[in-house]
Design a protein around this motif. Structure first.
Motif, PDB file in Angstrom:
ATOM      1  N   VAL A  37       0.899  -1.126   0.020  1.00 13.54           N
ATOM      2  CA  VAL A  37       0.017  -0.029   0.006  1.00 13.54           C
ATOM      3  C   VAL A  37       1.024   1.159  -0.117  1.00 13.54           C
ATOM      4  N   LEU A  38       2.209   1.472   0.642  1.00  8.80           N
ATOM      5  CA  LEU A  38       3.036   1.895   1.016  1.00  8.80           C
ATOM      6  C   LEU A  38       3.685   2.032  -0.732  1.00  8.80           C
ATOM      7  N   GLU A  39       3.636   1.373  -0.934  1.00  8.04           N
ATOM      8  CA  GLU A  39       5.145   1.828  -2.348  1.00  8.04           C
ATOM      9  C   GLU A  39       3.857   1.763  -3.367  1.00  8.04           C
ATOM     10  N   ARG A  40       2.444   1.577  -3.449  1.00  9.80           N
ATOM     11  CA  ARG A  40       1.937   1.690  -4.932  1.00  9.80           C
ATOM     12  C   ARG A  40       1.536   3.577  -4.462  1.00  9.80           C
ATOM     13  N   SER A  41       0.504   3.655  -2.612  1.00  6.64           N
ATOM     14  CA  SER A  41       0.090   4.668  -3.111  1.00  6.64           C
ATOM     15  C   SER A  41       0.765   5.511  -1.665  1.00  6.64           C
ATOM     16  N   ALA A  42       2.166   6.409  -1.192  1.00  7.83           N
ATOM     17  CA  ALA A  42       2.645   6.447  -0.641  1.00  7.83           C
ATOM     18  C   ALA A  42       2.228   8.095  -0.938  1.00  7.83           C
ATOM     19  N   PRO A  43       2.744   9.345  -0.298  1.00  7.16           N
ATOM     20  CA  PRO A  43       2.367  10.983  -0.507  1.00  7.16           C
ATOM     21  C   PRO A  43       3.037  10.965  -1.008  1.00  7.16           C
ATOM     22  N   THR A  44       2.850  11.909  -1.731  1.00  9.98           N
ATOM     23  CA  THR A  44       3.531  12.596  -2.520  1.00  9.98           C
ATOM     24  C   THR A  44       4.983  12.995  -2.513  1.00  9.98           C
ATOM     25  N   ASN A  45       5.281  13.580  -0.847  1.00 15.56           N
ATOM     26  CA  ASN A  45       6.164  14.379  -0.502  1.00 15.56           C
ATOM     27  C   ASN A  45       6.368  12.736   0.234  1.00 15.56           C
ATOM     28  N   MET A  46       6.384  11.167   0.175  1.00 16.48           N
ATOM     29  CA  MET A  46       7.813  10.456   0.626  1.00 16.48           C
ATOM     30  C   MET A  46       7.903   9.725   0.652  1.00 16.48           C
ATOM     31  N   TYR A  67      11.675   9.008   4.959  1.00 15.41           N
ATOM     32  CA  TYR A  67      11.688  10.616   4.223  1.00 15.41           C
ATOM     33  C   TYR A  67      10.938  11.075   3.714  1.00 15.41           C
ATOM     34  N   LEU A  68      10.525  12.424   4.316  1.00 14.57           N
ATOM     35  CA  LEU A  68       9.369  12.990   4.209  1.00 14.57           C
ATOM     36  C   LEU A  68      10.593  14.119   3.623  1.00 14.57           C
ATOM     37  N   ASN A  69       9.884  15.111   2.369  1.00 14.81           N
ATOM     38  CA  ASN A  69      10.118  16.831   1.866  1.00 14.81           C
ATOM     39  C   ASN A  69       9.083  17.125   2.378  1.00 14.81           C
ATOM     40  N   LEU A  70       9.520  18.510   3.317  1.00 17.74           N
ATOM     41  CA  LEU A  70       7.972  18.910   3.732  1.00 17.74           C
ATOM     42  C   LEU A  70       8.203  20.763   2.182  1.00 17.74           C
ATOM     43  N   ASN A  71       8.980  20.769   1.847  1.00 18.32           N
ATOM     44  CA  ASN A  71       9.149  21.683   0.769  1.00 18.32           C
ATOM     45  C   ASN A  71       8.017  21.042   0.090  1.00 18.32           C
ATOM     46  N   HIS A  98      13.934  18.480   5.044  1.00 11.81           N
ATOM     47  CA  HIS A  98      13.803  16.878   5.368  1.00 11.81           C
ATOM     48  C   HIS A  98      14.256  16.468   6.489  1.00 11.81           C
ATOM     49  N   ALA A  99      13.230  15.265   6.883  1.00  8.72           N
ATOM     50  CA  ALA A  99      13.326  14.648   7.607  1.00  8.72           C
ATOM     51  C   ALA A  99      13.111  13.044   7.893  1.00  8.72           C
ATOM     52  N   LEU A 100      13.544  12.316   8.469  1.00  8.53           N
ATOM     53  CA  LEU A 100      13.660  10.992   7.970  1.00  8.53           C
ATOM     54  C   LEU A 100      13.332  10.682   9.679  1.00  8.53           C
ATOM     55  N   PHE A 101      12.239   9.309   9.748  1.00 10.19           N
ATOM     56  CA  PHE A 101      11.717   8.527  10.081  1.00 10.19           C
ATOM     57  C   PHE A 101      12.074   7.223  10.391  1.00 10.19           C
ATOM     58  N   LEU A 102      12.540   7.092  11.511  1.00  3.50           N
ATOM     59  CA  LEU A 102      12.894   5.015  11.728  1.00  3.50           C
ATOM     60  C   LEU A 102      11.175   4.828  12.634  1.00  3.50           C
ATOM     61  N   LYS A 145      20.253  16.805   1.695  1.00  2.00           N
ATOM     62  CA  LYS A 145      20.640  16.997   3.047  1.00  2.00           C
ATOM     63  C   LYS A 145      19.913  17.051   4.534  1.00  2.00           C
ATOM     64  N   ILE A 146      19.547  15.498   4.902  1.00  2.00           N
ATOM     65  CA  ILE A 146      18.660  15.511   6.201  1.00  2.00           C
ATOM     66  C   ILE A 146      18.937  15.886   7.140  1.00  2.00           C
ATOM     67  N   HIS A 147      18.014  16.644   7.546  1.00  2.82           N
ATOM     68  CA  HIS A 147      17.973  17.826   8.459  1.00  2.82           C
ATOM     69  C   HIS A 147      17.938  16.767  10.038  1.00  2.82           C
ATOM     70  N   ILE A 148      16.544  16.569  10.370  1.00  2.00           N
ATOM     71  CA  ILE A 148      16.761  15.798  11.557  1.00  2.00           C
ATOM     72  C   ILE A 148      16.371  14.894  11.440  1.00  2.00           C
ATOM     73  N   ALA A 149      16.938  13.594  11.992  1.00  2.00           N
ATOM     74  CA  ALA A 149      15.704  11.580  11.984  1.00  2.00           C
ATOM     75  C   ALA A 149      15.173  12.007  13.210  1.00  2.00           C
ATOM     76  N   SER A 150      14.111  11.435  13.610  1.00  2.00           N
ATOM     77  CA  SER A 150      13.254  11.245  14.833  1.00  2.00           C
ATOM     78  C   SER A 150      12.921   9.378  14.536  1.00  2.00           C
ATOM     79  N   PHE A 151      12.873   9.082  16.032  1.00  2.00           N
ATOM     80  CA  PHE A 151      13.325   7.347  16.039  1.00  2.00           C
ATOM     81  C   PHE A 151      11.281   7.379  16.925  1.00  2.00           C
TER      82      PHE A 151
END
Length: 382
Positions: A37-46, A67-71, A98-102, A145-151
């Protein structure tokens, strides 16, 4: 890398190793149908990454990173128009775009990883941190450049142990609690649930149900979801856009794709007034846990017909009648969710900024960016 543990990061579901679902059996949000589902219909900025964790070449763990591109985001949420919101939006656009979520940023709960064997949190923290560092390097090679990484999203016991181990130097944050409803084992029907209310909340239930009399609701088939895809998205988008804070918007084909991939485990209920679709709620059946997913409604009808409250009652009734042990209602709308019986469970996340100077002051910066939250917990049962 932690002794004997290695990991591989995959970008497509078809590359995942055998026994992936066997390792992920305890959590539907980490199993292949949902990942598709994520692979085929993820948000456009993800962009999603799937992580296999190995011990001596045997798959013993699975994890998700996003990975989320908030721009690329059209809006961070338009409900609150205060100065703090404008400052928050400026900071996110310029210093955290530029945010990375684990973990899974689209849902609430401890859904970021699963293991087929007992793991100590020292090993888990090192594995997750190594995964984050490898992904930061991956994006650096692409000139991002990843700005923040969040767990993301740990219950108290897990958060405490992670803090004692590898995450000791990271800023721990607590946003809105996860509203969880532990269903009473003696409740076999909606009537049992309603009978447990005090008079005030039984009257609220009757008042809401009376408002619903002109509205019909039913579970929609794949064909019906496909046919109503544009309208479902319109209803979802209205609610999402008016949330206090957003980091993504779903793709228009998301609910259709979810039903295609997960079948009976994904339930979407449509609400109709004069045969017009005026709202929906959705659910994922996750072993003994019922996970509430996204919903949407026509705002005018919602106010007049107490539609949101009725959706909460319907989701609760579904959980009881299908013998689920608990319902995860997620964040937002805390007060109304507590009025139907859900309890606030605090969850933590950990975050670091890749700029050492900003990271040093994260404990001062982050609290100023969170939406102000004031609410009164309700206690509906006798």
């Amino acid at each position: 890398m932690t002794q004997n543990f290695t990991f591989s990061i995959y970008q497509t579901v078809q590359d995942l190793p055998q026994k992936w679902d066997e390792v992920a059996h305890s959590n539907a949000f980490l199993q292949i149908p949902y990942l598709q589902v994520l692979e085929r219909s993820a948000p456009t900025n993800m962009e999603c990454f799937y992580i296999g964790i190995f011990e001596n070449k045997n798959l013993i763990g699975v994890a998700l990173a996003q990975y989320l591109n908030l721009n690329k985001l059209e809006s961070f949420g338009e409900r609150d128009k205060c100065l703090k919101t404008h400052i928050r939006n400026f900071v996110f656009k310029n210093f955290a775009s530029h945010a990375l979520f684990l973990g899974n940023n689209m849902i609430t709960g401890q859904n970021g990883f699963a293991f087929s064997k007992e793991m100590d949190f020292n090993s888990i923290s090192k594995i997750l941190l190594n995964c984050a560092q490898e992904l930061i390097i991956y994006f650096k090679k692409k000139n991002i450049k990843i700005h923040i990484a969040s767990f993301k999203d740990f219950y108290k016991n897990a958060a405490n142990q992670l803090k004692d181990d590898g995450f000791a130097s990271f800023y721990e944050f607590n946003t809105q609690p996860n509203m969880i409803f532990e269903l009473h084992e003696n409740w076999k029907s909606e009537a049992d649930y309603v009978n447990a209310f005090s008079k005030k909340y039984r009257d609220q239930y009757k008042r809401a149900r009376k408002k619903l009399e002109e509205i019909t609701f039913r579970e929609l088939t794949l064909e019906e979801i496909t046919k109503n895809e544009a309208r479902i998205y319109q209803l979802y988008h209205y609610v999402a856009q008016n949330a206090p804070f957003n980091t993504f918007f779903l793709a228009e084909n998301h609910f259709t794709t979810f039903k295609q991939q997960c079948g009976d485990r994904f339930v979407l209920v449509g609400y109709f007034l004069n045969e017009n679709l005026i709202g929906f709620h959705s659910l994922l059946l996750n072993t003994t846990v019922l996970e509430t997913y996204f919903l949407g409604y026509d705002d005018q009808v919602q106010k007049e017909k107490m539609l949101y409250l009725n959706m909460l009652y319907n989701m609760t009734a579904f959980g009881i009648e299908h013998a689920f042990k608990k319902i995860i209602f997620g964040r937002t709308a805390l007060e109304i969710k507590s009025s139907i019986g859900a309890q606030p469970i605090q969850m933590s996340g950990f975050i670091f900024h890749t700029n050492p100077l900003i990271n040093k002051y994260m404990s001062k910066i982050f609290p100023k960016l969170e939406p102000t939250l004031k609410w009164q917990q309700r206690h509906p049962f006798r």
